[in-house]
Motif scaffolding. Structure first.
Motif, mmCIF file in Angstrom:
data_model
loop_
_atom_site.group_PDB
_atom_site.id
_atom_site.type_symbol
_atom_site.label_atom_id
_atom_site.label_comp_id
_atom_site.label_asym_id
_atom_site.label_seq_id
_atom_site.Cartn_x
_atom_site.Cartn_y
_atom_site.Cartn_z
ATOM 1 N N GLU A 78 0.913 -1.161 0.057
ATOM 2 C CA GLU A 78 -0.093 -0.092 -0.031
ATOM 3 C C GLU A 78 1.057 1.412 0.116
ATOM 4 O OE1 GLU A 78 -4.213 -1.029 2.152
ATOM 5 O OE2 GLU A 78 -2.294 -1.242 3.689
ATOM 6 N N ILE A 79 1.950 1.108 0.808
ATOM 7 C CA ILE A 79 2.959 2.371 0.604
ATOM 8 C C ILE A 79 3.747 2.573 -0.565
ATOM 9 C CG2 ILE A 79 5.097 3.175 1.880
ATOM 10 C CD1 ILE A 79 4.132 1.835 4.403
ATOM 11 N N THR A 80 3.798 1.345 -1.354
ATOM 12 C CA THR A 80 4.481 1.464 -2.696
ATOM 13 C C THR A 80 3.513 2.164 -3.586
ATOM 14 O OG1 THR A 80 5.901 -0.500 -2.206
ATOM 15 C CG2 THR A 80 5.430 0.252 -4.432
ATOM 16 N N ALA A 81 2.154 1.556 -3.455
ATOM 17 C CA ALA A 81 1.036 2.328 -4.383
ATOM 18 C C ALA A 81 0.959 3.530 -4.164
ATOM 19 C CB ALA A 81 -0.099 1.546 -4.242
ATOM 20 N N LEU A 82 1.042 4.192 -2.887
ATOM 21 C CA LEU A 82 1.016 5.577 -2.744
ATOM 22 C C LEU A 82 1.943 6.391 -3.398
ATOM 23 C CD1 LEU A 82 -0.032 8.038 -0.980
ATOM 24 C CD2 LEU A 82 1.360 7.160 0.952
ATOM 25 N N ARG A 83 3.231 6.087 -2.965
ATOM 26 C CA ARG A 83 4.394 6.584 -3.768
ATOM 27 C C ARG A 83 4.394 6.409 -5.103
ATOM 28 N NH1 ARG A 83 8.977 4.828 -5.539
ATOM 29 N NH2 ARG A 83 8.715 2.723 -4.957
ATOM 30 N N ALA A 123 13.601 8.250 -2.363
ATOM 31 C CA ALA A 123 14.415 9.288 -1.819
ATOM 32 C C ALA A 123 13.365 10.354 -1.793
ATOM 33 C CB ALA A 123 15.696 9.772 -2.686
ATOM 34 N N GLN A 124 12.550 10.942 -2.577
ATOM 35 C CA GLN A 124 11.902 11.921 -2.861
ATOM 36 C C GLN A 124 10.890 11.740 -1.672
ATOM 37 O OE1 GLN A 124 10.490 12.008 -6.760
ATOM 38 N NE2 GLN A 124 11.471 13.746 -7.315
ATOM 39 N N ALA A 125 10.326 10.426 -1.405
ATOM 40 C CA ALA A 125 9.117 10.401 -0.380
ATOM 41 C C ALA A 125 10.108 10.655 1.002
ATOM 42 C CB ALA A 125 8.600 8.882 -0.460
ATOM 43 N N ALA A 126 10.968 10.309 0.956
ATOM 44 C CA ALA A 126 11.737 10.399 2.414
ATOM 45 C C ALA A 126 12.010 11.851 2.589
ATOM 46 C CB ALA A 126 13.146 9.498 2.287
ATOM 47 N N LYS A 127 12.408 12.619 1.619
ATOM 48 C CA LYS A 127 12.590 13.900 2.104
ATOM 49 C C LYS A 127 11.236 14.614 2.285
ATOM 50 C CE LYS A 127 16.365 15.300 -1.061
ATOM 51 N NZ LYS A 127 16.656 15.742 -2.527
ATOM 52 N N LEU A 128 9.807 14.279 1.751
ATOM 53 C CA LEU A 128 8.775 14.946 2.027
ATOM 54 C C LEU A 128 8.204 14.361 3.183
ATOM 55 C CD1 LEU A 128 6.570 16.570 0.412
ATOM 56 C CD2 LEU A 128 5.643 14.438 -0.528
ATOM 57 N N PHE A 129 8.157 13.011 3.599
ATOM 58 C CA PHE A 129 7.496 12.733 4.872
ATOM 59 C C PHE A 129 8.324 12.552 5.982
ATOM 60 C CE2 PHE A 129 5.220 10.750 1.265
ATOM 61 C CZ PHE A 129 3.814 11.585 1.444
ATOM 62 N N GLY A 130 9.801 12.587 5.611
ATOM 63 C CA GLY A 130 10.580 12.430 6.842
ATOM 64 C C GLY A 130 10.817 10.811 7.075
ATOM 65 N N GLY A 131 11.636 10.391 7.831
ATOM 66 C CA GLY A 131 11.784 8.889 8.256
ATOM 67 C C GLY A 131 13.298 8.534 7.801
ATOM 68 N N GLY A 132 13.978 9.405 7.203
ATOM 69 C CA GLY A 132 15.411 8.844 6.932
ATOM 70 C C GLY A 132 15.407 8.620 5.567
ATOM 71 N N PHE A 151 11.779 4.815 3.136
ATOM 72 C CA PHE A 151 10.625 4.221 2.205
ATOM 73 C C PHE A 151 10.973 2.748 1.837
ATOM 74 C CE2 PHE A 151 8.476 8.051 3.222
ATOM 75 C CZ PHE A 151 7.036 7.769 3.073
ATOM 76 N N SER A 152 12.220 2.538 1.485
ATOM 77 C CA SER A 152 12.557 1.323 1.346
ATOM 78 C C SER A 152 12.323 0.195 2.066
ATOM 79 C CB SER A 152 14.239 1.108 0.767
ATOM 80 O OG SER A 152 14.525 -0.274 0.748
ATOM 81 N N ASP A 175 10.315 -4.399 6.114
ATOM 82 C CA ASP A 175 11.486 -4.686 6.895
ATOM 83 C C ASP A 175 11.123 -4.034 8.286
ATOM 84 O OD1 ASP A 175 13.199 -5.991 5.086
ATOM 85 O OD2 ASP A 175 14.013 -4.170 4.381
ATOM 86 N N VAL A 176 10.536 -3.054 8.466
ATOM 87 C CA VAL A 176 10.102 -2.235 9.761
ATOM 88 C C VAL A 176 8.660 -1.741 9.406
ATOM 89 C CG1 VAL A 176 12.556 -1.447 10.010
ATOM 90 C CG2 VAL A 176 11.026 0.016 8.965
ATOM 91 N N ALA A 177 8.258 -1.305 10.618
ATOM 92 C CA ALA A 177 6.563 -0.763 10.538
ATOM 93 C C ALA A 177 7.034 0.613 10.842
ATOM 94 C CB ALA A 177 5.828 -1.258 11.713
#
Length: 191
Positions: A75-80, A88-97, A101-102, A108-110
């Motif tokens: 679902e996260i992949t579909a959203l992205r 990388a863009q998703a990480a900049k936009l939403f945060g988290g490192g 997003f990978s 791998d993590v929740a």
């Protein structure tokens, strides 16, 4: 003849990939999950190597995310992809490192509940997505597409009712809301 790997236990036999349904329980919810392992044709040892262990961990994490009412990796992949973002863009936009997003997408993590809530908001609302892009100053890196994006989820209508003075305060439980609205990608659960 197929070139099979040698057994890590006996060093003589060859191993073949196997899958077995294993009952797993998390927070009172049970499910049959496919667990992967290797089986030796000589010593009959079965074991999970590095690749099988990683895959098994991801399967269990996806199940736990579902039980916790969080978006799955798919679902996260579909959203992205809905917004045509790189990880990388998703990480900049939403945060988290930088590699968050990978890890979220591969189960791998929740993601945190706060991150999950933010992702659900922008999944439902392109306007919220573009407001976040502007807030983060990423307009030049994330360009608006020519055709408008449409939300990929159902619209939920909520009516607020003011409670009487002295009556108990009804509270919103996001996990319960997510459980009720989760409809696809479910792992078969045992009750």
């Amino acid at each position: 003849m197929e070139n099979k790997a040698l057994c890590a236990i006996c060093g003589e036999g060859h191993v073949t990939a196997q899958t077995r349904e294993v009952e797993t329980e998390y927070k009172g919810t049970k499910a049959l999950l496919p667990m992967h392992y290797q089986l030796c044709d000589t010593c009959t040892s079965d074991y999970a190597g590095m690749a099988e262990s990683k895959l098994n961990k991801r399967i269990v994490m996806a199940f736990r995310k579902q039980v916790d009412g969080l978006l799955t990796g798919a679902e996260i992949t579909a959203l992205r992809k809905q917004y045509q973002l790189t990880q990388a863009q998703a990480a900049k936009l939403f945060g988290g490192g930088p590699v968050a997003f990978s890890k979220y997408e591969n189960d791998d993590v929740a993601q945190s509940e706060a991150m999950d809530t933010l992702l659900r908001l922008v999944r439902r609302s392109p306007a919220a997505f573009w407001a976040l892009v502007e807030e983060k100053g990423l307009q030049t890196e994330i360009a608006k597409p020519q055709s408008p994006l449409r939300s990929m989820s159902k619209v939920v209508s909520i009516t607020a009712v003011r409670a009487e003075v002295g009556s108990p305060d009804p509270s919103y439980n996001p996990r319960e809301f997510r459980r009720r609205s989760f409809s696809h990608g479910a792992v078969p659960c045992l009750q």
